[in-house]
Design a protein around this motif. Structure first.
Motif, mmCIF file in Angstrom:
data_model
loop_
_atom_site.group_PDB
_atom_site.id
_atom_site.type_symbol
_atom_site.label_atom_id
_atom_site.label_comp_id
_atom_site.label_asym_id
_atom_site.label_seq_id
_atom_site.Cartn_x
_atom_site.Cartn_y
_atom_site.Cartn_z
ATOM 1 N N THR A 12 0.819 -1.222 0.000
ATOM 2 C CA THR A 12 0.000 0.000 0.000
ATOM 3 C C THR A 12 0.850 1.268 0.000
ATOM 4 O O THR A 12 0.365 2.333 -0.384
ATOM 5 N N SER A 13 2.112 1.173 0.416
ATOM 6 C CA SER A 13 2.994 2.342 0.360
ATOM 7 C C SER A 13 3.689 2.463 -0.992
ATOM 8 O O SER A 13 4.390 3.458 -1.236
ATOM 9 N N ILE A 14 3.516 1.479 -1.859
ATOM 10 C CA ILE A 14 4.106 1.511 -3.194
ATOM 11 C C ILE A 14 3.080 1.948 -4.233
ATOM 12 O O ILE A 14 3.384 2.704 -5.166
ATOM 13 N N ILE A 15 1.838 1.489 -4.095
ATOM 14 C CA ILE A 15 0.779 1.838 -5.045
ATOM 15 C C ILE A 15 0.522 3.339 -4.980
ATOM 16 O O ILE A 15 0.280 3.881 -3.897
ATOM 17 N N PRO A 16 0.546 4.052 -6.104
ATOM 18 C CA PRO A 16 0.430 5.525 -6.073
ATOM 19 C C PRO A 16 -0.845 6.045 -5.423
ATOM 20 O O PRO A 16 -0.823 7.107 -4.797
ATOM 21 N N PHE A 17 -1.960 5.337 -5.555
ATOM 22 C CA PHE A 17 -3.221 5.844 -5.027
ATOM 23 C C PHE A 17 -3.289 5.772 -3.500
ATOM 24 O O PHE A 17 -4.094 6.460 -2.879
ATOM 25 N N THR A 18 -2.462 4.942 -2.885
ATOM 26 C CA THR A 18 -2.472 4.823 -1.422
ATOM 27 C C THR A 18 -1.147 5.247 -0.778
ATOM 28 O O THR A 18 -1.088 5.452 0.430
ATOM 29 N N SER A 19 -0.080 5.388 -1.571
ATOM 30 C CA SER A 19 1.250 5.662 -1.009
ATOM 31 C C SER A 19 1.366 6.989 -0.269
ATOM 32 O O SER A 19 2.091 7.050 0.733
ATOM 33 N N PRO A 20 0.694 8.085 -0.688
ATOM 34 C CA PRO A 20 0.886 9.338 0.046
ATOM 35 C C PRO A 20 0.533 9.243 1.522
ATOM 36 O O PRO A 20 1.213 9.834 2.367
ATOM 37 N N ILE A 21 -0.510 8.502 1.856
ATOM 38 C CA ILE A 21 -0.928 8.380 3.252
ATOM 39 C C ILE A 21 -0.152 7.273 3.961
ATOM 40 O O ILE A 21 0.382 7.463 5.063
ATOM 41 N N ILE A 22 -0.061 6.101 3.330
ATOM 42 C CA ILE A 22 0.555 4.947 3.997
ATOM 43 C C ILE A 22 2.048 5.154 4.208
ATOM 44 O O ILE A 22 2.591 4.819 5.273
ATOM 45 N N MET A 23 2.749 5.709 3.217
ATOM 46 C CA MET A 23 4.192 5.906 3.375
ATOM 47 C C MET A 23 4.502 6.896 4.490
ATOM 48 O O MET A 23 5.486 6.733 5.221
ATOM 49 N N MET A 24 3.661 7.925 4.643
ATOM 50 C CA MET A 24 3.897 8.881 5.725
ATOM 51 C C MET A 24 3.663 8.249 7.093
ATOM 52 O O MET A 24 4.212 8.702 8.093
ATOM 53 N N VAL A 25 2.850 7.207 7.160
ATOM 54 C CA VAL A 25 2.675 6.470 8.409
ATOM 55 C C VAL A 25 3.925 5.656 8.715
ATOM 56 O O VAL A 25 4.350 5.534 9.866
ATOM 57 N N ARG A 26 4.560 5.110 7.669
ATOM 58 C CA ARG A 26 5.703 4.219 7.861
ATOM 59 C C ARG A 26 7.015 4.950 8.105
ATOM 60 O O ARG A 26 7.878 4.457 8.849
ATOM 61 N N PHE A 65 8.871 5.274 11.433
ATOM 62 C CA PHE A 65 9.363 4.019 12.007
ATOM 63 C C PHE A 65 10.661 3.562 11.343
ATOM 64 O O PHE A 65 11.318 2.653 11.847
ATOM 65 N N GLY A 66 10.990 4.165 10.204
ATOM 66 C CA GLY A 66 12.193 3.772 9.479
ATOM 67 C C GLY A 66 11.854 2.904 8.285
ATOM 68 O O GLY A 66 11.339 1.793 8.450
ATOM 69 N N VAL A 67 12.122 3.403 7.085
ATOM 70 C CA VAL A 67 11.840 2.685 5.841
ATOM 71 C C VAL A 67 13.117 2.666 5.007
ATOM 72 O O VAL A 67 13.801 3.684 4.907
ATOM 73 N N PRO A 68 13.460 1.527 4.399
ATOM 74 C CA PRO A 68 14.657 1.482 3.537
ATOM 75 C C PRO A 68 14.588 2.523 2.428
ATOM 76 O O PRO A 68 13.514 2.819 1.900
ATOM 77 N N ALA A 69 15.741 3.056 2.073
ATOM 78 C CA ALA A 69 15.794 4.137 1.075
ATOM 79 C C ALA A 69 15.245 3.694 -0.265
ATOM 80 O O ALA A 69 14.581 4.471 -0.967
ATOM 81 N N TRP A 70 15.480 2.421 -0.633
ATOM 82 C CA TRP A 70 15.018 1.961 -1.944
ATOM 83 C C TRP A 70 13.490 1.894 -2.005
ATOM 84 O O TRP A 70 12.896 2.126 -3.072
ATOM 85 N N GLU A 71 12.848 1.601 -0.878
ATOM 86 C CA GLU A 71 11.383 1.586 -0.866
ATOM 87 C C GLU A 71 10.815 2.996 -1.019
ATOM 88 O O GLU A 71 9.843 3.203 -1.744
#
Length: 441
Positions: free
Chosen positions: A372-386, A389-395
């Motif tokens: 859900t953090s990769i799909i463009p329609f859901t990534s703006p919200i889900i990625m900001m949640v993640r 907590f720390g997310v790999p740079a490539w993700e």
């Protein structure tokens, strides 16, 4: 490019100069600070003393009920019937009846009142009685209450992140709070400013002003200029909200601190309890000594520059992606009533993103969080949640690239609909008709 800039300038200045923009920009921080000040004022003003009559037939609790800032205990003698009769003639808040056999039958305790007592008062009375009964039973068994209290241990662990840079303190609570706030801001901004784009296009189409505008500007340039112009309005409002909120909050805190020094010790104690998060009469000795220092330490443990940079990118990316679709809807219909049938497919991914965010907070590294953090329609919200907590740079990089591609795709799709629908009047548009517009040459 010049035409796009002119449209951006017009959209920005027209909206910023509106009274509604100025009112909401000032009203937002004032409402927030007003709420903050009201909570403190209520906490200060709600300090009043209640009288509680106690009829203790067992004689075991006379020294256990201690007067506090909010409660005064008045011990009476006699039987329960006369006590109830006399209670109606007083202004006491409650009458507590403790029978002789309370040790063997603790459920025989009764609390009488002219109306229902508050849950805090009921809990306070029960707590005192329970503690005394426990002490008596433990004493009979040869165990003092102090031994029992000493055997209880409160574990408070410290979380530390291990990375290539070494060990670094972290805070799950701060990450959860900041991630949730950022996701909520993006969620609200997409709805608010995306809808503004749609309504602005619909109004111009209904009033036929757009027929004059597109004689000098291409439909794609007009749509893109509107989207970027409204985005800049949103960023301006966010920036002003942050500046005003920080300034007003600092001023309010200074005023409250000065008032605290003038208040009675009783009021100061109540305020300190509220700030330390201590409900009722207090907490055990492990209460937080300096909550503000702990909060600042938790925030400093996060990568704030990365969070702010990603928030700006995903705010703009999410807004641009969805506002293009909102703009296409505004161009396809003749009035606001007809927009409802096309709004649902656009808003569903946003709503699902906010719902999924609740599960992602529990497992920021799970498969649901990743996809859900990769799909463009859901990534703006889900990625900001993640991200807190720390997310790999490539993700993060993959998510950003796909979001840019998604924005380009929705903009192309919206432009195909916009160029046809902007001059289409008096025709009921369907999804089949929209599909034809996309492939028109």
């Amino acid at each position: 490019m010049r035409n796009i800039f002119l449209v951006i300038k017009r959209e920005y200045l027209v909206r910023v100069k509106k009274k509604s923009f100025l009112i909401m920009t000032l009203l937002g921080p004032l409402l927030f600070v007003g709420f903050y000040a009201t909570v403190i004022w209520v906490a200060i003003g709600s300090v009043d003393t209640k009288t509680v009559q106690v009829l203790d037939e067992s004689g075991l609790f006379r020294n256990e009920f201690k007067d506090s800032e909010t409660l005064h205990f008045d011990f009476i003698n006699g039987n329960i019937d006369s006590a109830k009769t006399d209670f109606r003639k007083t202004e006491a808040s409650a009458l507590v009846y403790i029978p002789k056999n309370v040790i063997r039958e603790p459920k025989t305790v009764r609390i009488y009142a002219s109306k229902n007592v508050s849950l805090d008062l009921k809990s306070e009375i029960e707590k005192v009685i329970e503690k005394q009964i426990e002490d008596i039973k433990l004493s009979e068994a040869g165990i003092t209450h102090k031994i029992l209290e000493d055997s209880r241990v409160n574990v408070s662990s410290e979380t530390i992140s291990l990375s290539e840079e070494g060990e670094k303190n972290s805070s799950s609570a701060a990450a959860t709070a900041i991630g949730g706030v950022c996701a909520f801001l993006i969620y609200m901004s997409v709805f608010i400013y995306g809808t503004q784009v749609m309504r602005g296009i619909t109004e111009e189409k209904t009033s036929r002003i757009v027929e004059v505008i597109i004689s000098s500007v291409k439909p794609f340039q007009l749509m893109l200029g509107k989207i970027i112009g409204v985005a800049l309005v949103g960023l301006t409002q966010f920036l002003l909200w942050i500046i005003l909120t920080v300034g007003l909050t600092s001023a309010t805190s200074a005023i409250v601190s000065s008032q605290m020094s003038k208040e009675s010790p009783q009021v100061q104690q109540e305020i300190e309890k509220m700030q330390n998060g201590m409900p009722g009469r207090g907490m055990p000795g492990n209460a937080v000594e300096n909550p503000m220092a702990e909060i600042l330490g938790a925030v400093n443990s996060l990568n704030i520059p990365l969070i702010l940079g990603c928030f700006l990118f995903y705010y703009l990316g999410g807004y641009l992606l969805y506002s293009a679709l909102f703009g296409a809807v505004g161009a396809a219909v003749d009035n606001d009533a007809d927009t409802q049938q096309f709004m649902l497919p656009i808003t569903l991914p946003i709503i699902f993103s906010f719902v999924f965010a609740q599960f992602v907070l529990r497992d920021p590294d799970g498969s649901l969080a990743f996809w859900t953090s990769i799909i463009p329609f859901t990534s703006p919200i889900i990625m900001m949640v993640r991200i807190p907590f720390g997310v790999p740079a490539w993700e993060i990089a993959l998510s950003m690239v796909l979001l840019v591609i998604g924005f380009m795709g929705t903009t192309w799709l919206a432009a195909r609909i916009y160029r046809v629908g902007i001059l289409m009047y008096g025709k009921k548009v369907t999804y089949k008709e929209l599909a034809k517009w996309i492939f028109y040459k």
